[in-house]
Design a protein around this motif. Structure first.
Motif, mmCIF file in Angstrom:
data_model
loop_
_atom_site.group_PDB
_atom_site.id
_atom_site.type_symbol
_atom_site.label_atom_id
_atom_site.label_comp_id
_atom_site.label_asym_id
_atom_site.label_seq_id
_atom_site.Cartn_x
_atom_site.Cartn_y
_atom_site.Cartn_z
ATOM 1 N N GLY A 1 58.610 27.853 -0.927
ATOM 2 C CA GLY A 1 59.090 26.384 -1.134
ATOM 3 C C GLY A 1 60.048 25.985 -0.054
ATOM 4 O O GLY A 1 60.744 24.749 -0.106
ATOM 5 N N GLY A 2 60.500 26.911 0.989
ATOM 6 C CA GLY A 2 61.436 26.551 1.829
ATOM 7 C C GLY A 2 61.072 25.097 2.816
ATOM 8 O O GLY A 2 59.963 25.094 2.888
ATOM 9 N N SER B 1 69.413 33.428 0.083
ATOM 10 C CA SER B 1 68.958 32.338 0.248
ATOM 11 C C SER B 1 68.050 31.840 -0.639
ATOM 12 O O SER B 1 66.743 32.274 -0.697
ATOM 13 C CB SER B 1 68.320 32.132 1.590
ATOM 14 O OG SER B 1 69.215 32.226 2.847
ATOM 15 N N LEU B 2 68.373 31.034 -1.574
ATOM 16 C CA LEU B 2 67.382 30.583 -2.868
ATOM 17 C C LEU B 2 66.802 29.534 -2.330
ATOM 18 O O LEU B 2 67.208 28.450 -1.615
ATOM 19 C CB LEU B 2 68.327 30.390 -4.098
ATOM 20 C CG LEU B 2 69.327 31.782 -4.610
ATOM 21 C CD1 LEU B 2 70.002 31.133 -5.802
ATOM 22 C CD2 LEU B 2 68.499 32.786 -4.399
ATOM 23 N N THR B 3 65.433 29.081 -3.043
ATOM 24 C CA THR B 3 64.824 28.102 -2.950
ATOM 25 C C THR B 3 64.661 27.547 -4.486
ATOM 26 O O THR B 3 64.208 28.369 -5.497
ATOM 27 C CB THR B 3 63.243 28.207 -2.348
ATOM 28 O OG1 THR B 3 63.546 28.612 -0.963
ATOM 29 C CG2 THR B 3 62.738 26.859 -2.252
ATOM 30 N N VAL B 4 65.130 26.290 -4.934
ATOM 31 C CA VAL B 4 64.943 25.908 -6.080
ATOM 32 C C VAL B 4 63.749 24.805 -6.178
ATOM 33 O O VAL B 4 63.774 23.923 -5.329
ATOM 34 C CB VAL B 4 66.245 25.171 -6.507
ATOM 35 C CG1 VAL B 4 66.251 24.571 -7.782
ATOM 36 C CG2 VAL B 4 67.708 25.878 -6.412
ATOM 37 N N ALA C 1 61.189 21.143 -3.728
ATOM 38 C CA ALA C 1 61.759 22.309 -3.458
ATOM 39 C C ALA C 1 63.067 22.081 -2.510
ATOM 40 O O ALA C 1 63.001 21.202 -1.790
ATOM 41 C CB ALA C 1 60.944 23.435 -2.636
ATOM 42 N N ARG C 2 64.174 22.687 -2.949
ATOM 43 C CA ARG C 2 65.585 22.637 -1.953
ATOM 44 C C ARG C 2 65.961 23.842 -1.804
ATOM 45 O O ARG C 2 65.961 24.766 -2.928
ATOM 46 C CB ARG C 2 66.375 21.485 -2.461
ATOM 47 C CG ARG C 2 66.982 21.759 -3.699
ATOM 48 C CD ARG C 2 67.872 20.740 -4.366
ATOM 49 N NE ARG C 2 68.224 21.202 -5.709
ATOM 50 C CZ ARG C 2 69.384 21.618 -5.682
ATOM 51 N NH1 ARG C 2 70.080 22.036 -4.937
ATOM 52 N NH2 ARG C 2 69.797 22.036 -6.903
ATOM 53 N N ASN D 1 46.820 28.442 3.615
ATOM 54 C CA ASN D 1 47.704 27.599 2.558
ATOM 55 C C ASN D 1 48.696 26.915 3.346
ATOM 56 O O ASN D 1 49.298 25.852 2.751
ATOM 57 C CB ASN D 1 48.480 28.439 1.843
ATOM 58 C CG ASN D 1 49.424 29.538 2.555
ATOM 59 O OD1 ASN D 1 49.996 29.284 3.660
ATOM 60 N ND2 ASN D 1 49.684 30.655 2.006
ATOM 61 N N LEU D 2 48.536 26.538 4.804
ATOM 62 C CA LEU D 2 49.376 25.741 5.457
ATOM 63 C C LEU D 2 50.707 25.608 5.030
ATOM 64 O O LEU D 2 51.343 24.317 5.174
ATOM 65 C CB LEU D 2 48.609 24.064 5.299
ATOM 66 C CG LEU D 2 47.114 24.137 5.696
ATOM 67 C CD1 LEU D 2 46.507 22.866 5.315
ATOM 68 C CD2 LEU D 2 46.709 24.649 6.845
ATOM 69 N N GLY D 3 51.130 26.705 4.807
ATOM 70 C CA GLY D 3 52.535 26.779 4.145
ATOM 71 C C GLY D 3 53.013 26.107 2.920
ATOM 72 O O GLY D 3 54.141 25.758 2.686
#
Length: 979
Positions: free
Chosen positions: A177-178, A609-612, A596-597, A347-349
């Motif tokens: 989710g970046g 580096s987390l993705t919430v 996602a952030r 999945n186009l990211g």
């Protein structure tokens, strides 16, 4: 004076420039040549023929692909560095350095005195081709990538040495989710890092810097990253108006020194050179005639699951989802494995959006007739998809693929799965996945490899694959990296090979890569008798045929090769035998939302580096974390000897009874200091020095010393040392102590006891390449600790000469140092014993991490030890066990202390039912190229699994997680089998 024409033929573009007598630009063009450099040059010259016909002109060709054209056409050639320098000296005097990025070339030219040029060698990471590849990966154009990058909020560390490494870093960020904006800027930052680290090689970039070449001319985001990283202002960062064709302008300037010719004669020479053909190395065809191909198809198409009409079926169904690195696959099956619905797409990211759309479609098709009784997910995006849609189970890919392969061939003993950029091979013994091989750092044997070439040549992958089937002379392209292969393909085209021959050659090279580089097979029998192939790449009949030809045997390819992971996950969901699935129902999907952030976790030194990810109803899922602390849980405190040793060594700072009256002595905390620190710390504190350790390793510390690293290929642990010594200089120590040590202590377990050359002599390299060390005393004498008496005598003399310390005092300090070292070794062994006893008391499996002393550094291992213990293992290290086995001859020359320990530890593990080995290897390690094969051989001969984790400066643990979970699954399967 006549008009001058400069033609710059690069790896991807042709630039044509016309200058008048006053060096004024009359004409310029910049166009991609799509591997048809001569034709493109001719077309451009024809477009200006009406202006130049009948005139005398001077013409010079330059560029990385220009020499062949110039030779074939008999036209003058000038080397591109001279051409660029001529243009820079003419139009931008006073330049200190030029950074030029082209399609596949990157170079830095230093001015001032003699010209000095640094250019990329075998790798096109950090060039235009790399940026093109990354844009393709993210499914945007290069211009869109540029626009995205200008809106970034954070930068992720991404490797740019190779498009493949970078993909491995980018894909999990996207899957978790970046933001695309952040990834785009990170790609450009990776290019900057690659250019600075790879090309400056220890020479500082300062003063007035001119930026040239297409990527730096057209991409504002890339410019921004360079200017910020190099901390340049408007006066020192120069982006010329015609920076994209500067070498062409330089070639035109250089043309003044060459003879005049009629324009028409030069154009005719170029036109005639278009048909010039060289020799191409070819191989036998894949199929000699269509009939042979038809028989091949009939054999493979027989392997298919029952097709069931979803609109007529009533009853129970099970769903499998494979959220892969580049594609999302889904399969809905009946109880007997019949296929109700399948899906396979890039999945186009954004895998979440795709699964959402497909689930809605599945519910629409199912209506009230079909009840989904279970859903399981596998693949890179497993955790994200499982949390997003409440799937009932998640399973590691290796198990999902084995489930599917066994469904088609119950006797399967070898599975090879080639996907977009992953290659997974598993041996199956006695009904369980036994050994696992994954491609490490190279995807040149994977699907994206062919796709890249198909796109570059203007085809979609399906058309391109078909082209090669009946080609009579496939080109021998070898088995090399994607970027090298680019050059081979271009050369073959220049030499007249057809697209058909190239397509067939690429399919064969994929197979050679898989068999000889990843599996490292000596013969087909190394693989097995019953081989099942799967993964999207094997839908390509040319690759499948090449694979069978290379092995000399028939293999099984199910018709659903591309969705075997999803099919295996669906079978796993079926085997759960649930009454009701927890999967979100059709109603819940209507209100489903996902945002996602990115955030950085600061709860420990990992700074993950987390993705919430936030879903409807406030549901949250965190990805990118290497421990459970951001989830509000404390770290699993299972015994971990890597962590114990690291903390024990770090805790020495500030301890000891040194009064500091003799000054502050700095010790860089890296490489063999992880082995020898207890010795030197005791030695110097006993002599009343205050010992100052360099700070803990970090990405920031690495970047601090990056500009002084002369080698791009040395291992990351060595590269870190540059930052460590600079930090000690900044700390104002009186001297830095970092001795050269050809030998380690002799433990009597090898044929010799050398340190590896990097560990042994890196102090000399630092002395020669880190200017900051001139501000302090850098002491790097040769010492031999294994000869106690001799060392005592020599070091006493040295301390007397350097610090005027009485020899008797030094001799006593040396004896105390040996005692401290022995005490440390004893402590590690005793603690190892305690941890093993703890594991056995609590019925926990034990992982023995076999690596080097410096692999306990969290910045080097990226928290792999935390990951291992979080899965319920107790972790011990090789030095806690190596003394339990005596000397034994090995197949290889066993002359390195650290490796001897690993061999002995592996031998000991073979005698213990509850232990398995994980070998840690740093990229760029020359000696480990040999060690890994020897370790595999010891373990497999002893009935153990071999798991290798390759680690670099990039900290994405996606592949590591797959390996550790696969190892766990194999251990479980063996337990059930033997239990």
């Amino acid at each position: 004076m006549s008009l001058r024409i400069g033609i710059d033929i690069g790896s991807t573009t042709v630039k044509v420039v016309v200058l008048d007598e006053q060096n004024k630009l009359l004409f310029r063009s910049y166009e991609r040549h799509y591997s048809k450099a001569r034709e493109r040059s001719v077309e451009t010259l024809r477009s200006i023929r009406d202006k130049l016909a009948g005139q005398q002109v001077r013409m010079v060709i330059t560029g990385s692909a220009g020499l062949g054209v110039a030779k074939a056409a008999g036209i003058d050639f000038v080397q591109e560095v001279y051409a660029t320098a001529a243009a820079v000296n003419q139009y931008i005097p006073g330049t200190d350095a030029v950074i030029e990025l082209g399609g596949e070339d990157a170079k830095i030219i230093f001015f001032g005195g003699a010209l000095e040029e640094r250019m990329n060698g075998s790798c096109a990471g950090g060039t235009g081709a790399f940026i093109d590849q990354m844009a393709t990966l993210m499914n945007v154009s290069v211009n869109e990538l540029d626009a995205l990058s200008l809106k970034h909020e954070k930068i992720y560390p991404i490797a740019s040495r190779c498009g493949v490494f970078a993909k491995s870093d980018i894909q999990p960020i996207l899957n978790q989710g970046g933001r695309k904006e952040d990834v785009a800027a990170s790609i450009f930052q990776a290019v900057v890092d690659q250019t600075v680290a790879g090309l400056t090689q220890g020479r500082q970039l300062k003063g007035k810097i001119v930026f040239l070449g297409g990527p730096l001319h057209f991409l504002m985001g890339l410019r921004e990253r360079f200017v910020e990283t190099l901390q340049l202002d408007g006066e020192h960062a120069i982006f010329p108006e015609d920076g994209d064709c500067f070498a062409g302008i330089g070639a035109a300037l250089c043309a003044s020194d060459y003879a005049e010719h009629p324009f028409d004669a030069l154009l005719k020479k170029l036109e005639e050179s278009v048909d010039h053909v060289g020799l191409v190395d070819t191989m036998p065809p894949l199929f000699t005639d269509p009939a042979e191909y038809d028989a091949f198809l009939a054999r493979h198409n027989a392997m298919h699951p029952p097709e069931v009409d979803v609109s007529a079926y009533t009853g129970d169904a099970w769903l499998g989802i494979d959220a892969g690195s580049t594609t999302t696959k889904m399969a809905l099956i009946t109880n007997d494995g019949g296929l109700l619905y399948t899906y396979y797409h890039s999945n186009l990211g954004n895998p979440v959006a795709i699964v959402l759309e497909q689930l809605k479609e599945i519910y629409r098709l199912c209506g009230n007739r079909i009840a989904i009784r279970g859903a399981a997910v596998t693949g890179y995006g497993e955790d994200l998809i499982k949390n997003a849609f409440s799937c009932d189970a998640g399973l590691v890919e290796t198990v999902a693929h084995y489930n599917a392969a066994r469904h088609f061939n119950p006797d399967v003993d070898f599975i090879i799965d080639i996907g977009g950029q992953d290659m997974k091979c598993f041996k199956v013994r006695n009904g369980a996945v036994d050994s696992i091989l994954l491609n490490e750092a190279c995807s040149s044997g994977c699907g994206s490899f062919i796709e890249t070439f198909a796109k570059a040549l203007g085809y979609n992958i399906a058309e391109f694959a078909k082209l090669g089937l009946l080609a009579q002379h496939p080109v021998n392209l070898g088995s090399r990296c994607t970027v090298f292969m680019n050059s081979s393909v271009k050369q073959a085209q220049k030499d007249g090979a057809s697209v058909e021959d190239i397509s067939a050659g690429l399919s064969i090279s994929i197979v050679k890569n898989a068999v000889y580089k990843v599996i490292r097979a000596a013969s087909a029998d190394d693989l097995g008798r019953h081989i099942v192939v799967q993964g999207g790449t094997f839908h390509n009949d040319a690759v499948l045929r090449a694979f069978e030809q290379e092995l000399g045997r028939d293999v099984t390819r199910p018709t659903i090769a591309g969705i075997m992971g999803a099919f295996g996950a669906a079978l796993a969901a079926r085997d759960l035998r649930l009454d009701k699935s927890a999967l979100l129902d059709a109603q819940a999907l209507e209100t489903f939302s996902h945002t996602a952030r990115p955030v950085t976790c600061n709860l420990c030194t990992n700074h993950c580096s987390l993705t919430v990810n936030t879903f409807d109803g406030g549901r949250r899922f965190l990805s990118g974390n290497r421990c459970s602390r951001p989830l509000g849980k404390e770290k699993a405190e299972n015994p971990d000897l890597m962590n114990y040793k690291y903390k024990k060594l770090r805790a020495m700072q500030g301890k000891g009874n040194g009064s500091g009256v003799r000054g502050r002595i700095g010790i860089p905390f890296g490489l063999n200091m992880y082995e020898n620190l207890p010795f030197w710390f005791a030695f110097f504190t006993r002599l009343n020095f205050e010992v100052v350790l360099s700070p803990e390793s970090s990405r920031k510390l690495y970047l601090k010393g990056q500009h002084t690293i002369p080698s791009d290929t040395v291992c990351y642990p060595a590269k870190l040392l540059h930052g460590h010594v600079e930090a000690l200089v900044d700390a104002g120590v009186d001297a830095v102590w970092y001795p050269c040590m050809s030998y380690n202590n002799d433990e009597g377990i090898g044929d010799n006891h050398y340190n590896c050359p990097v560990v042994a002599y890196y102090p000399e390299l630092l002395a020669a390449n880190v200017p900051a060390l001139k501000q302090t005393r850098f002491l790097d004498p040769y010492v031999g600790l294994w000869r106690h008496k001799d060392f005592e005598k020599r070091v006493a003399q040295m301390m007397y000469d350097t610090f005027d310390i009485p020899k008797r005092e030094t001799a006593a300090a040396a004896r105390a140092a040996y005692e401290a070292y022995d005490a440390y070794v004893h402590d590690v062994r005793e603690t190892g014993k305690q941890y093993i006893a703890y594991a056995r008391a609590h019925d926990m499996p034990i992982i023995v991490a076999c690596g080097r002393p410096y692999h306990i550094d969290p910045e080097i291992n990226h928290g792999i030890n935390d990951l291992i213990t979080s899965f319920g293992f107790v972790l011990v290290t090789e030095d806690a066990l190596s003394y339990l086995e005596g000397y034994a001859p090995r197949k290889v020359l066993n002359q390195w202390t650290f490796q001897s320990r690993m061999y002995n530890a592996a031998r000991y593990v073979c005698t213990q039912p509850d232990m398995q080995v994980v070998q840690l290897v740093s990229f760029g390690c020359g000696t480990d190229a040999i060690t890994t094969d020897e370790m595999r051989s010891i373990l497999e001969n002893g009935g153990k699994l071999y798991t290798q984790l390759k680690i670099d400066d990039i900290s994405n643990l996606g592949a590591v997680k797959i390996r550790v979970r696969s190892l766990m699954a194999a251990m479980d399967a063996r337990k059930h089998r033997d239990g």
